[in-house]
Design a protein around this motif. Structure first.
Motif, PDB file in Angstrom:
ATOM      1  N   GLU A  21      11.882  15.811  -3.659  1.00  0.00           N
ATOM      2  CA  GLU A  21      12.105  15.543  -5.082  1.00  0.00           C
ATOM      3  C   GLU A  21      13.050  16.577  -5.698  1.00  0.00           C
ATOM      4  O   GLU A  21      13.840  16.265  -6.584  1.00  0.00           O
ATOM      5  CB  GLU A  21      10.777  15.505  -5.836  1.00  0.00           C
ATOM      6  CG  GLU A  21      10.902  14.866  -7.194  1.00  0.00           C
ATOM      7  CD  GLU A  21       9.593  14.371  -7.755  1.00  0.00           C
ATOM      8  OE1 GLU A  21       9.650  13.622  -8.734  1.00  0.00           O
ATOM      9  OE2 GLU A  21       8.518  14.711  -7.223  1.00  0.00           O
ATOM     10  N   LYS A  22      13.007  17.803  -5.212  1.00  0.00           N
ATOM     11  CA  LYS A  22      13.924  18.844  -5.677  1.00  0.00           C
ATOM     12  C   LYS A  22      15.375  18.424  -5.438  1.00  0.00           C
ATOM     13  O   LYS A  22      16.247  18.636  -6.280  1.00  0.00           O
ATOM     14  CB  LYS A  22      13.626  20.156  -4.946  1.00  0.00           C
ATOM     15  CG  LYS A  22      14.430  21.329  -5.414  1.00  0.00           C
ATOM     16  CD  LYS A  22      13.985  22.587  -4.669  1.00  0.00           C
ATOM     17  CE  LYS A  22      14.651  23.814  -5.209  1.00  0.00           C
ATOM     18  NZ  LYS A  22      14.160  25.038  -4.559  1.00  0.00           N
ATOM     19  N   PHE A  23      15.622  17.817  -4.308  1.00  0.00           N
ATOM     20  CA  PHE A  23      16.955  17.328  -3.972  1.00  0.00           C
ATOM     21  C   PHE A  23      17.395  16.257  -4.972  1.00  0.00           C
ATOM     22  O   PHE A  23      18.547  16.212  -5.394  1.00  0.00           O
ATOM     23  CB  PHE A  23      16.937  16.796  -2.541  1.00  0.00           C
ATOM     24  CG  PHE A  23      18.281  16.623  -1.917  1.00  0.00           C
ATOM     25  CD1 PHE A  23      19.144  17.694  -1.735  1.00  0.00           C
ATOM     26  CD2 PHE A  23      18.684  15.372  -1.488  1.00  0.00           C
ATOM     27  CE1 PHE A  23      20.389  17.520  -1.150  1.00  0.00           C
ATOM     28  CE2 PHE A  23      19.927  15.186  -0.901  1.00  0.00           C
ATOM     29  CZ  PHE A  23      20.780  16.272  -0.738  1.00  0.00           C
ATOM     30  N   GLY A  34       0.783  -1.217   0.000  1.00  0.00           N
ATOM     31  CA  GLY A  34       0.000   0.000   0.000  1.00  0.00           C
ATOM     32  C   GLY A  34       0.818   1.271   0.000  1.00  0.00           C
ATOM     33  O   GLY A  34       0.278   2.357   0.055  1.00  0.00           O
ATOM     34  N   GLY A  35       2.136   1.195  -0.043  1.00  0.00           N
ATOM     35  CA  GLY A  35       2.911   2.420  -0.122  1.00  0.00           C
ATOM     36  C   GLY A  35       4.299   2.279   0.446  1.00  0.00           C
ATOM     37  O   GLY A  35       4.638   1.276   1.052  1.00  0.00           O
ATOM     38  N   ALA A  36       5.070   3.301   0.241  1.00  0.00           N
ATOM     39  CA  ALA A  36       6.442   3.346   0.754  1.00  0.00           C
ATOM     40  C   ALA A  36       6.551   4.557   1.659  1.00  0.00           C
ATOM     41  O   ALA A  36       7.326   5.459   1.416  1.00  0.00           O
ATOM     42  CB  ALA A  36       7.431   3.426  -0.395  1.00  0.00           C
ATOM     43  N   ASP A  37       5.741   4.555   2.677  1.00  0.00           N
ATOM     44  CA  ASP A  37       5.665   5.738   3.525  1.00  0.00           C
ATOM     45  C   ASP A  37       6.600   5.702   4.717  1.00  0.00           C
ATOM     46  O   ASP A  37       6.828   6.724   5.332  1.00  0.00           O
ATOM     47  CB  ASP A  37       4.229   5.943   4.009  1.00  0.00           C
ATOM     48  CG  ASP A  37       3.299   6.240   2.841  1.00  0.00           C
ATOM     49  OD1 ASP A  37       3.735   6.921   1.902  1.00  0.00           O
ATOM     50  OD2 ASP A  37       2.152   5.781   2.878  1.00  0.00           O
ATOM     51  N   SER A  38       7.144   4.560   5.027  1.00  0.00           N
ATOM     52  CA  SER A  38       8.032   4.506   6.186  1.00  0.00           C
ATOM     53  C   SER A  38       9.489   4.608   5.736  1.00  0.00           C
ATOM     54  O   SER A  38       9.838   4.188   4.632  1.00  0.00           O
ATOM     55  CB  SER A  38       7.821   3.208   6.975  1.00  0.00           C
ATOM     56  OG  SER A  38       8.484   2.137   6.352  1.00  0.00           O
ATOM     57  N   HIS A  74       8.210   8.567  -5.825  1.00  0.00           N
ATOM     58  CA  HIS A  74       8.976   7.550  -5.104  1.00  0.00           C
ATOM     59  C   HIS A  74      10.135   7.021  -5.944  1.00  0.00           C
ATOM     60  O   HIS A  74      11.259   6.910  -5.466  1.00  0.00           O
ATOM     61  CB  HIS A  74       8.078   6.382  -4.672  1.00  0.00           C
ATOM     62  CG  HIS A  74       7.123   6.739  -3.595  1.00  0.00           C
ATOM     63  ND1 HIS A  74       5.881   7.277  -3.864  1.00  0.00           N
ATOM     64  CD2 HIS A  74       7.213   6.653  -2.256  1.00  0.00           C
ATOM     65  CE1 HIS A  74       5.255   7.499  -2.728  1.00  0.00           C
ATOM     66  NE2 HIS A  74       6.039   7.131  -1.730  1.00  0.00           N
ATOM     67  N   ALA A  75       9.855   6.703  -7.197  1.00  0.00           N
ATOM     68  CA  ALA A  75      10.909   6.180  -8.074  1.00  0.00           C
ATOM     69  C   ALA A  75      11.957   7.241  -8.371  1.00  0.00           C
ATOM     70  O   ALA A  75      13.155   6.939  -8.407  1.00  0.00           O
ATOM     71  CB  ALA A  75      10.301   5.656  -9.369  1.00  0.00           C
TER      72      ALA A  75
END
Length: 125
Positions: A84-86, A17-21, A50-51
């Motif tokens: 994401e800017k990083f 369900g996600g990569a939130d941790s 995320h990718a």
């Protein structure tokens, strides 16, 4: 004509369900970094937040010299944009799906105009 071999990698981070941790992010990063180190690809191309983040940092740390990101949405979440800017700073190019997304990338993510290109999404009507 020269063929390009492509791989689509499933890191497993989205199955739950996600990569939130932080643990999920680090696990995916480590697996990708190891895969890049083993296969030594010439190019890494990623799509979506995320990718773009995980893949770009894993590729850079493994010595992949050409890193291309893909922006598909103009998501105004401040924290995600900063992260994401990083990553964008470590990309040699960014593919955007629309002029609006390109403008978002230029103004919010620090994309360089000469390193972005718009390739519109195709719509099957």
């Amino acid at each position: 004509c020269r063929f390009v071999r492509c791989w689509v990698l499933n890191t497993g981070i989205f199955e739950s369900g996600g990569a939130d941790s932080p643990t999920d992010f680090y696990s995916a990063y480590r697996r990708l970094r190891n895969w890049f180190a083993e296969t030594r690809p010439d190019v890494s191309q990623t799509f979506l937040h995320h990718a773009n983040v995980i893949g770009t940092f894993a590729a850079k740390s493994s010595g992949v010299t050409t890193r291309i990101g893909g922006l598909r949405v103009a998501e105004a979440n401040r924290i995600r944009s900063q992260i994401e800017k990083f990553a964008v700073r470590r990309m040699q190019g960014v593919v955007c799906v629309s002029d609006a997304v390109q403008n978002f990338g230029l103004s919010r993510l620090g994309c360089q105009a000469d390193r972005t290109v718009v390739i519109p999404n195709g719509v099957d009507i």
